[in-house]
Design an enzyme around this catalytic site. Structure first.
Site, PDB file in Angstrom:
ATOM      1  N   ALA A  66       0.875  -1.169   0.000  1.00 64.02           N
ATOM      2  CA  ALA A  66       0.000   0.000   0.000  1.00 64.02           C
ATOM      3  C   ALA A  66       0.914   1.220   0.000  1.00 64.02           C
ATOM      4  O   ALA A  66       2.054   1.146   0.476  1.00 64.02           O
ATOM      5  CB  ALA A  66      -0.858  -0.006   1.255  1.00 64.02           C
ATOM      6  N   GLY A 111       0.534  -4.955   0.835  1.00 62.07           N
ATOM      7  CA  GLY A 111      -0.637  -4.958  -0.052  1.00 62.07           C
ATOM      8  C   GLY A 111      -0.370  -5.634  -1.378  1.00 62.07           C
ATOM      9  O   GLY A 111      -1.301  -6.131  -2.022  1.00 62.07           O
TER      10      GLY A 111
HETATM   11  N1  COA Z   1       4.601   3.063  -0.444  1.00 62.52           N
HETATM   12  C1  COA Z   1       5.031   4.227  -0.964  1.00 62.52           C
HETATM   13  N2  COA Z   1       6.188   4.370  -1.625  1.00 62.52           N
HETATM   14  C2  COA Z   1       6.943   3.271  -1.771  1.00 62.52           C
HETATM   15  C3  COA Z   1       6.573   2.021  -1.257  1.00 62.52           C
HETATM   16  C4  COA Z   1       5.324   1.935  -0.567  1.00 62.52           C
HETATM   17  N3  COA Z   1       4.879   0.788  -0.066  1.00 62.52           N
HETATM   18  N4  COA Z   1       7.550   1.125  -1.546  1.00 62.52           N
HETATM   19  C5  COA Z   1       8.490   1.802  -2.220  1.00 62.52           C
HETATM   20  N5  COA Z   1       8.138   3.093  -2.363  1.00 62.52           N
HETATM   21  C6  COA Z   1       8.880   4.165  -3.035  1.00 62.52           C
HETATM   22  C7  COA Z   1      10.058   4.647  -2.203  1.00 62.52           C
HETATM   23  O1  COA Z   1       9.635   5.574  -1.230  1.00 62.52           O
HETATM   24  C8  COA Z   1      10.925   5.262  -3.276  1.00 62.52           C
HETATM   25  O2  COA Z   1      10.386   6.521  -3.621  1.00 62.52           O
HETATM   26  P1  COA Z   1      11.359   7.819  -3.772  1.00 62.52           P
HETATM   27  O3  COA Z   1      12.310   7.429  -4.869  1.00 62.52           O
HETATM   28  O4  COA Z   1      10.437   8.927  -4.158  1.00 62.52           O
HETATM   29  O5  COA Z   1      12.038   7.982  -2.462  1.00 62.52           O
HETATM   30  C9  COA Z   1      10.708   4.348  -4.473  1.00 62.52           C
HETATM   31  O6  COA Z   1       9.467   3.682  -4.214  1.00 62.52           O
HETATM   32  C10 COA Z   1      11.781   3.294  -4.640  1.00 62.52           C
HETATM   33  O7  COA Z   1      11.893   2.547  -3.433  1.00 62.52           O
HETATM   34  P2  COA Z   1      13.276   2.380  -2.613  1.00 62.52           P
HETATM   35  O8  COA Z   1      12.915   2.121  -1.179  1.00 62.52           O
HETATM   36  O9  COA Z   1      14.198   3.525  -2.909  1.00 62.52           O
HETATM   37  O10 COA Z   1      13.840   1.053  -3.294  1.00 62.52           O
HETATM   38  P3  COA Z   1      14.832   0.010  -2.638  1.00 62.52           P
HETATM   39  O11 COA Z   1      15.280  -0.864  -3.761  1.00 62.52           O
HETATM   40  O12 COA Z   1      15.881   0.688  -1.827  1.00 62.52           O
HETATM   41  O13 COA Z   1      13.920  -0.858  -1.626  1.00 62.52           O
HETATM   42  C11 COA Z   1      11.945  -2.067  -0.935  1.00 62.52           C
HETATM   43  C12 COA Z   1      12.876  -1.666  -2.121  1.00 62.52           C
HETATM   44  C13 COA Z   1      10.752  -2.790  -1.548  1.00 62.52           C
HETATM   45  C14 COA Z   1      12.697  -3.016  -0.015  1.00 62.52           C
HETATM   46  C15 COA Z   1      11.509  -0.809  -0.171  1.00 62.52           C
HETATM   47  O14 COA Z   1      10.994   0.131  -1.105  1.00 62.52           O
HETATM   48  C16 COA Z   1      10.450  -1.056   0.863  1.00 62.52           C
HETATM   49  O15 COA Z   1      10.757  -1.583   1.927  1.00 62.52           O
HETATM   50  N6  COA Z   1       9.181  -0.635   0.597  1.00 62.52           N
HETATM   51  C17 COA Z   1       8.098  -0.705   1.532  1.00 62.52           C
HETATM   52  C18 COA Z   1       7.621  -2.118   1.681  1.00 62.52           C
HETATM   53  C19 COA Z   1       6.522  -2.186   2.717  1.00 62.52           C
HETATM   54  O16 COA Z   1       6.730  -1.979   3.896  1.00 62.52           O
HETATM   55  N7  COA Z   1       5.334  -2.512   2.246  1.00 62.52           N
HETATM   56  C20 COA Z   1       4.192  -2.680   3.091  1.00 62.52           C
HETATM   57  C21 COA Z   1       3.391  -1.450   3.140  1.00 62.52           C
HETATM   58  S1  COA Z   1       1.981  -1.655   4.184  1.00 62.52           S
END
Ligand code: COA
Length: 259
Positions: A66, A111
Site C-alpha cells: 500500500a 498490499g
Molecule cells: N509506499 C510508498 N512508496 C513506496 C513504497 C510503498 N509501499 N515502496 C516503495 N516506495 C517508493 C520509495 O519511497 C521510493 O520513492 P522515492 O524514490 O520517491 O524515495 C521508491 O518507491 C523506490 O523505493 P526504494 O525504497 O528507494 O527502493 P529500494 O530498492 O531501496 O527498496 C523495498 C525496495 C521494496 C525493499 C523498499 O521500497 C520497501 O521496503 N518498501 C516498503 C515495503 C513495505 O513496507 N510494504 C508494506 C506497506 S503496508
C-alpha cells in the site's frame, strides 16, 4: 479506456493489467484502487475478455505495498475504512467468475502480496520476493493478508512470516504452495498466457463454477459441498455441457460458447 495508474492490453481474450507506478514500485494508492475497481467492471462486462493477468510495471516490483505516503494520521475509523476498501476490492478479484492470475515480477510486499493472494493463483519470476512487512511499520496487514496467507501456506509458516516480516524468495514461495510456477523474468508473461489460453479453451461457466465452489471452502457462511451441488446442477443446465459431452462422444474438440 485510459487510466492514470494502470496499463491494459487485450490479446486473445486475455486482459493484462499492469500496475504502472514503477517510480514508486507500483505502490497501491487511492487512484490505483479506484482504477482497479473500474477495470474489474470492464472485465466483467465484456464477453471478449475471458481471463486476466495482473502484473507490475518495470523489472523490480510487482507491488511494494500500500502507498505508505497515504498513511498519515488516520483516526481508527479512517484506518478501518482504508482496510475495508482494500478488502472489498480484493474480494472482487477473488470472487471474479473469470480467472485472474498474478504474474509476480519482483517485490510483492504488504498490499502487493495481498493483491497477489487475492488472485486465483500466482506465477512468479525468479526475482520475486514475497512478504508481509507491516509489523516493521507498527501495523498488521489490512487487505486480507492475515487470512489468505494462512489459507495458502498454513498457519505455522504464515504466523512466522506475519510476525517476523521475513521475506521469502520465489523458490521458497513455490515450495510453500504460494506460487504455482517460477519462471525467468523474460518468460513470466508468456508462461501466464499459456496457462490462461488453456483455461480459456474450457467452458467458461464451468470454470466460473469451479472458482465459486473452491472459494466456498474458505467462506464460513457457506457449505462448500452444497455450493458444489448447486454449481454442478447449474453446469448441467448449460449448452456448453451438451456441447462438451457431444464433442467427447463424437471424438472432436468442443466448441464452447459460454452459454
Ligand atoms: N509506499 C510508498 N512508496 C513506496 C513504497 C510503498 N509501499 N515502496 C516503495 N516506495 C517508493 C520509495 O519511497 C521510493 O520513492 P522515492 O524514490 O520517491 O524515495 C521508491 O518507491 C523506490 O523505493 P526504494 O525504497 O528507494 O527502493 P529500494 O530498492 O531501496 O527498496 C523495498 C525496495 C521494496 C525493499 C523498499 O521500497 C520497501 O521496503 N518498501 C516498503 C515495503 C513495505 O513496507 N510494504 C508494506 C506497506 S503496508
Amino acid at each position: 479506456m485510459h487510466y492514470q495508474t494502470l496499463l491494459t492490453t487485450l490479446e486473445h481474450g486475455i486482459c493484462t493489467i499492469i500496475i504502472n507506478r514503477p517510480e514508486k514500485l507500483n505502490a497501491l494508492n487511492k487512484t490505483v484502487f479506484e482504477e482497479l475497481n473500474k477495470v474489474l467492471d470492464v472485465v466483467l462486462a465484456h464477453v471478449e475478455i475471458k481471463s486476466v493477468i495482473i502484473t507490475g510495471a518495470g523489472s523490480k516490483a510487482f507491488v511494494a505495498g500500500a502507498d505508505i505516503s497515504e498513511f498519515g494520521d488516520l483516526t481508527k475509523e479512517e484506518a478501518m475504512a482504508l482496510a475495508k476498501r482494500g478488502q472489498d476490492t480484493f474480494a472482487r478479484i477473488e470472487n471474479s467468475p473469470k480467472p485472474i492470475v498474478a504474474a509476480v515480477n519482483g517485490f510483492a510486499l504488504g498490499g502487493g502480496c495481498e493483491l497477489a493472494m487475492s488472485c486465483h493463483f500466482r506465477i512468479a519470476s525468479e526475482n520475486a520476493k514475497f512478504g508481509q512487512p507491516e509489523v516493521n511499520l507498527g501495523l498488521i496487514p489490512g487487505y486480507g493478508g492475515t487470512q489468505r496467507l494462512v489459507q495458502l501456506i498454513g498457519k505455522g509458516k504464515a504466523m512466522e512470516l506475519l510476525m517476523s516480516a521475513h521475506l521469502i524468495d520465489a523458490p521458497e514461495a513455490k515450495q510453500l504452495g504460494l506460487v504455482n510456477y517460477v519462471t525467468t523474468p523474460e518468460t513470466l508473461l508468456e508462461h501466464s498466457k499459456q496457462i490462461l489460453t488453456l483455461i480459456n479453451s474450457k467452458a467458461p461457466l464451468a470454470v466460473a463454477g469451479c472458482i465459486k465452489a473452491a472459494n466456498a471452502v474458505y467462506n464460513e457462511t457457506q457449505d462448500g459441498y452444497a455450493v458444489e451441488i448447486e454449481e454442478f446442477g447449474n453446469a448441467f443446465a448449460t449448452k456448453d455441457r451438451k456441447e462438451g459431452i457431444t464433442a467427447f462422444l463424437e471424438k472432436r474438440k468442443a466448441n464452447f460458447t459460454g452459454k
